[in-house]
Design a protein around this motif. Structure first.
Motif, PDB file in Angstrom:
ATOM      1  N   THR A  35       0.850  -1.185   0.000  1.00 25.68           N
ATOM      2  CA  THR A  35       0.000   0.000   0.000  1.00 25.68           C
ATOM      3  C   THR A  35       0.884   1.232   0.000  1.00 25.68           C
ATOM      4  OG1 THR A  35      -0.112   0.010   2.420  1.00 25.68           O
ATOM      5  CG2 THR A  35      -1.835  -1.184   1.246  1.00 25.68           C
ATOM      6  N   GLY A  36       0.426   2.249  -0.679  1.00 26.84           N
ATOM      7  CA  GLY A  36       1.188   3.477  -0.796  1.00 26.84           C
ATOM      8  C   GLY A  36       0.781   4.208  -2.052  1.00 26.84           C
ATOM      9  N   ARG A  37       1.727   4.949  -2.607  1.00 26.03           N
ATOM     10  CA  ARG A  37       1.453   5.686  -3.838  1.00 26.03           C
ATOM     11  C   ARG A  37       2.609   5.481  -4.806  1.00 26.03           C
ATOM     12  NH1 ARG A  37       1.209  12.012  -3.323  1.00 26.03           N
ATOM     13  NH2 ARG A  37       3.449  11.673  -3.453  1.00 26.03           N
ATOM     14  N   PRO A  38       2.429   4.715  -5.893  1.00 25.70           N
ATOM     15  CA  PRO A  38       1.183   4.115  -6.376  1.00 25.70           C
ATOM     16  C   PRO A  38       0.856   2.760  -5.749  1.00 25.70           C
ATOM     17  CG  PRO A  38       2.923   3.649  -7.933  1.00 25.70           C
ATOM     18  CD  PRO A  38       3.548   4.505  -6.855  1.00 25.70           C
ATOM     19  N   GLY A  39       1.816   2.133  -5.058  1.00 25.66           N
ATOM     20  CA  GLY A  39       1.566   0.813  -4.506  1.00 25.66           C
ATOM     21  C   GLY A  39       1.557  -0.258  -5.587  1.00 25.66           C
ATOM     22  N   GLY A  40       1.169  -1.464  -5.206  1.00 23.07           N
ATOM     23  CA  GLY A  40       1.119  -2.558  -6.163  1.00 23.07           C
ATOM     24  C   GLY A  40       1.251  -3.897  -5.484  1.00 23.07           C
ATOM     25  N   SER A  41       1.624  -4.918  -6.249  1.00 23.43           N
ATOM     26  CA  SER A  41       1.715  -6.280  -5.729  1.00 23.43           C
ATOM     27  C   SER A  41       2.916  -6.991  -6.323  1.00 23.43           C
ATOM     28  CB  SER A  41       0.446  -7.084  -6.066  1.00 23.43           C
ATOM     29  OG  SER A  41      -0.694  -6.545  -5.424  1.00 23.43           O
ATOM     30  N   PHE A  42       3.631  -7.719  -5.457  1.00 25.68           N
ATOM     31  CA  PHE A  42       4.687  -8.627  -5.873  1.00 25.68           C
ATOM     32  C   PHE A  42       4.141 -10.044  -5.752  1.00 25.68           C
ATOM     33  CE2 PHE A  42       6.948  -4.813  -4.885  1.00 25.68           C
ATOM     34  CZ  PHE A  42       8.119  -4.828  -5.628  1.00 25.68           C
ATOM     35  N   HIS A  43       4.157 -10.778  -6.859  1.00 28.29           N
ATOM     36  CA  HIS A  43       3.691 -12.166  -6.848  1.00 28.29           C
ATOM     37  C   HIS A  43       4.901 -13.084  -6.824  1.00 28.29           C
ATOM     38  CE1 HIS A  43      -0.606 -11.325  -7.705  1.00 28.29           C
ATOM     39  NE2 HIS A  43      -0.119 -10.273  -8.337  1.00 28.29           N
ATOM     40  N   LEU A  44       4.910 -14.014  -5.871  1.00 29.59           N
ATOM     41  CA  LEU A  44       6.047 -14.916  -5.702  1.00 29.59           C
ATOM     42  C   LEU A  44       5.609 -16.368  -5.832  1.00 29.59           C
ATOM     43  CD1 LEU A  44       6.349 -12.435  -3.331  1.00 29.59           C
ATOM     44  CD2 LEU A  44       8.618 -13.484  -3.261  1.00 29.59           C
ATOM     45  N   ARG A  45       6.531 -17.186  -6.309  1.00 30.46           N
ATOM     46  CA  ARG A  45       6.347 -18.639  -6.326  1.00 30.46           C
ATOM     47  C   ARG A  45       7.625 -19.262  -5.800  1.00 30.46           C
ATOM     48  NH1 ARG A  45       3.553 -21.753 -11.188  1.00 30.46           N
ATOM     49  NH2 ARG A  45       1.821 -20.761 -10.079  1.00 30.46           N
ATOM     50  N   ASP A  46       7.510 -19.980  -4.706  1.00 32.33           N
ATOM     51  CA  ASP A  46       8.666 -20.595  -4.045  1.00 32.33           C
ATOM     52  C   ASP A  46       9.771 -19.572  -3.766  1.00 32.33           C
ATOM     53  OD1 ASP A  46       7.417 -23.079  -4.105  1.00 32.33           O
ATOM     54  OD2 ASP A  46       8.267 -23.590  -6.060  1.00 32.33           O
ATOM     55  N   GLY A  47       9.352 -18.381  -3.321  1.00 29.53           N
ATOM     56  CA  GLY A  47      10.303 -17.366  -2.908  1.00 29.53           C
ATOM     57  C   GLY A  47      10.854 -16.506  -4.019  1.00 29.53           C
ATOM     58  N   LEU A  48      10.514 -16.748  -5.283  1.00 27.48           N
ATOM     59  CA  LEU A  48      10.983 -15.950  -6.412  1.00 27.48           C
ATOM     60  C   LEU A  48       9.842 -15.095  -6.959  1.00 27.48           C
ATOM     61  CD1 LEU A  48      13.157 -18.561  -8.368  1.00 27.48           C
ATOM     62  CD2 LEU A  48      13.935 -16.799  -6.758  1.00 27.48           C
ATOM     63  N   VAL A  49      10.161 -13.885  -7.400  1.00 30.48           N
ATOM     64  CA  VAL A  49       9.157 -12.974  -7.930  1.00 30.48           C
ATOM     65  C   VAL A  49       8.873 -13.349  -9.382  1.00 30.48           C
ATOM     66  CG1 VAL A  49       8.571 -10.572  -8.411  1.00 30.48           C
ATOM     67  CG2 VAL A  49       9.961 -11.133  -6.400  1.00 30.48           C
ATOM     68  N   VAL A  50       7.618 -13.693  -9.676  1.00 35.12           N
ATOM     69  CA  VAL A  50       7.232 -14.098 -11.029  1.00 35.12           C
ATOM     70  C   VAL A  50       6.399 -13.034 -11.723  1.00 35.12           C
ATOM     71  CG1 VAL A  50       7.375 -16.558 -10.528  1.00 35.12           C
ATOM     72  CG2 VAL A  50       5.215 -15.342 -10.131  1.00 35.12           C
ATOM     73  N   ALA A  51       5.933 -12.016 -11.003  1.00 35.17           N
ATOM     74  CA  ALA A  51       5.171 -10.921 -11.611  1.00 35.17           C
ATOM     75  C   ALA A  51       5.097  -9.774 -10.608  1.00 35.17           C
ATOM     76  CB  ALA A  51       3.761 -11.371 -12.014  1.00 35.17           C
ATOM     77  N   VAL A  52       5.025  -8.569 -11.133  1.00 33.81           N
ATOM     78  CA  VAL A  52       4.796  -7.377 -10.317  1.00 33.81           C
ATOM     79  C   VAL A  52       3.753  -6.539 -11.040  1.00 33.81           C
ATOM     80  CG1 VAL A  52       5.799  -5.381  -9.160  1.00 33.81           C
ATOM     81  CG2 VAL A  52       7.208  -7.419  -9.555  1.00 33.81           C
ATOM     82  N   GLU A  53       2.743  -6.130 -10.320  1.00 32.09           N
ATOM     83  CA  GLU A  53       1.663  -5.318 -10.887  1.00 32.09           C
ATOM     84  C   GLU A  53       1.544  -4.024 -10.089  1.00 32.09           C
ATOM     85  OE1 GLU A  53      -1.555  -7.961 -10.297  1.00 32.09           O
ATOM     86  OE2 GLU A  53      -1.046  -9.296 -11.973  1.00 32.09           O
ATOM     87  N   SER A  54       1.317  -2.929 -10.788  1.00 25.94           N
ATOM     88  CA  SER A  54       1.174  -1.641 -10.121  1.00 25.94           C
ATOM     89  C   SER A  54       0.327  -0.711 -10.977  1.00 25.94           C
ATOM     90  CB  SER A  54       2.549  -0.999  -9.883  1.00 25.94           C
ATOM     91  OG  SER A  54       2.407   0.326  -9.385  1.00 25.94           O
ATOM     92  N   PRO A  55      -0.559   0.073 -10.336  1.00 21.60           N
ATOM     93  CA  PRO A  55      -1.283   1.098 -11.097  1.00 21.60           C
ATOM     94  C   PRO A  55      -0.363   2.208 -11.577  1.00 21.60           C
ATOM     95  CG  PRO A  55      -1.734   1.313  -8.748  1.00 21.60           C
ATOM     96  CD  PRO A  55      -0.971   0.035  -8.921  1.00 21.60           C
ATOM     97  N   GLY A  56       0.895   2.188 -11.153  1.00 16.95           N
ATOM     98  CA  GLY A  56       1.837   3.219 -11.561  1.00 16.95           C
ATOM     99  C   GLY A  56       2.665   2.861 -12.767  1.00 16.95           C
ATOM    100  N   ALA A  57       2.408   1.723 -13.427  1.00 19.87           N
ATOM    101  CA  ALA A  57       3.201   1.321 -14.592  1.00 19.87           C
ATOM    102  C   ALA A  57       2.317   0.535 -15.555  1.00 19.87           C
ATOM    103  CB  ALA A  57       4.401   0.485 -14.166  1.00 19.87           C
ATOM    104  N   PRO A  58       2.494   0.726 -16.872  1.00 22.76           N
ATOM    105  CA  PRO A  58       1.731  -0.068 -17.844  1.00 22.76           C
ATOM    106  C   PRO A  58       2.045  -1.546 -17.715  1.00 22.76           C
ATOM    107  CG  PRO A  58       2.749   1.841 -18.903  1.00 22.76           C
ATOM    108  CD  PRO A  58       3.326   1.746 -17.521  1.00 22.76           C
TER     109      PRO A  58
END
Length: 306
Positions: A35-58
């Motif tokens: 949470t924050g500005r713009p904030g977003g989400s880090f998606h992990l699988r077995d401890g590795l980041v497989v996707a990052v989503e944010s309203p601050g980036a296409p």
């Protein structure tokens, strides 16, 4: 790099770093919501980041459409065929719009750009949510610390420009007198879209480009005199409100003579009563132009700072 983190909010950065480090150590699978500005989400699988989503980036969809390999109508048809999937990867490959390797590149670019947007903004809190799935992911994830270090390096590159900018701060417009220089494709796009109201992040969405690439180019164009920022708004004048209650002032009693007896205390001074609303505070305080080919799509990253 500590000065970069300090200028952007060291507490928030350390909070995110600690959360992702714990997820990597524990082989966590799920989502870390920021949470924050713009904030977003880090998606992990077995401890590795497989996707990052944010309203601050296409996202990957915007980057893919920007490549020119598929247009909006074709994309909508693929979504219908897939039953409403937001990332119809199988259909993209089956119809020949893109290869599997090309889609991995698009997803990785979107992942890195979203991580940059989150780190460059304000981070308030991080929360784990197990068992969630991203819209689009890379098959081989990135180490959390490596990803954060890459984002900090990008921030350092932006800060080292002659005219450093932030993705959500400056709102440039074309300079009144443009210098006679040869413009690149991205520079022409930004000159067409800059209006004095759009930030680098806004321009990234409107052009279908990465927010990092646009932020770097805006800084370069400001330094080259192609763009300029309007003068900041003048501070609002402070109006002093007269108090409606009279205040009774008393002159302080004369000092006692040396070694003499103390004077009896005078009457207490009556302090003014605060008029509700006199402070002026009335609120309660509560706790997309397409490229010609994939070669052109990859070339559009070559101008960014490293």
């Amino acid at each position: 790099m500590s000065d970069v983190r300090d200028s952007l909010g060291r507490v928030g950065y350390d909070l995110l770093s600690r959360a992702l480090t714990d997820c990597g150590r524990e082989w966590f699978t799920g989502e870390v919501r920021v949470t924050g500005r713009p904030g977003g989400s880090f998606h992990l699988r077995d401890g590795l980041v497989v996707a990052v989503e944010s309203p601050g980036a296409p996202g990957p969809e915007a980057l893919l459409l920007r490549s020119g390999r598929i247009d909006g109508d074709q994309w909508a048809e693929l979504v219908r065929e897939s039953g409403g999937a937001r990332w119809p990867e199988a259909g993209l490959v089956a119809h020949g719009y893109a290869g599997a390797a090309q889609l991995r590149v698009v997803c990785m670019l979107a992942l890195q750009d979203a991580a940059f947007a989150i780190v460059a903004g304000r981070i308030d809190s991080c929360e784990r949510v197990p068992g969630t799935e991203p819209v689009a992911r890379v098959p081989v994830g990135e180490g959390p610390l490596r990803l954060l270090q890459d984002s900090v390096r990008r921030l350092a590159a932006v800060s080292s420009l002659p005219y450093p900018v932030r993705p959500d701060r400056e709102r440039p417009l074309p300079a009144a007198e443009l210098p006679q220089v040869r413009l690149g494709e991205l520079q022409r796009e930004l000159l067409d879209r800059a209006d004095g109201r759009s930030t680098a992040r806004d321009l990234a969405f409107r052009s279908g480009r990465g927010v990092y690439a646009v932020t770097v180019e805006v800084g370069r164009m400001l330094a080259a005199g192609l763009l300029e920022c309007p003068d900041p708004a003048a501070p609002a004048p402070v109006r002093i409100l007269a108090d409606t209650h009279a205040v009774r002032h008393r002159e302080p009693p004369p000092p006692p003579p040396p070694y003499g007896p103390p004077e009896p205390p005078g009457d207490p001074v009556i302090l003014p009563r605060r008029t509700p609303g006199a402070s002026g505070i009335t609120e309660a305080l509560t706790p997309q132009k397409a490229g010609a080919s994939w070669k052109g799509f990859f070339r559009m990253r070559s101008g960014t700072a490293r």
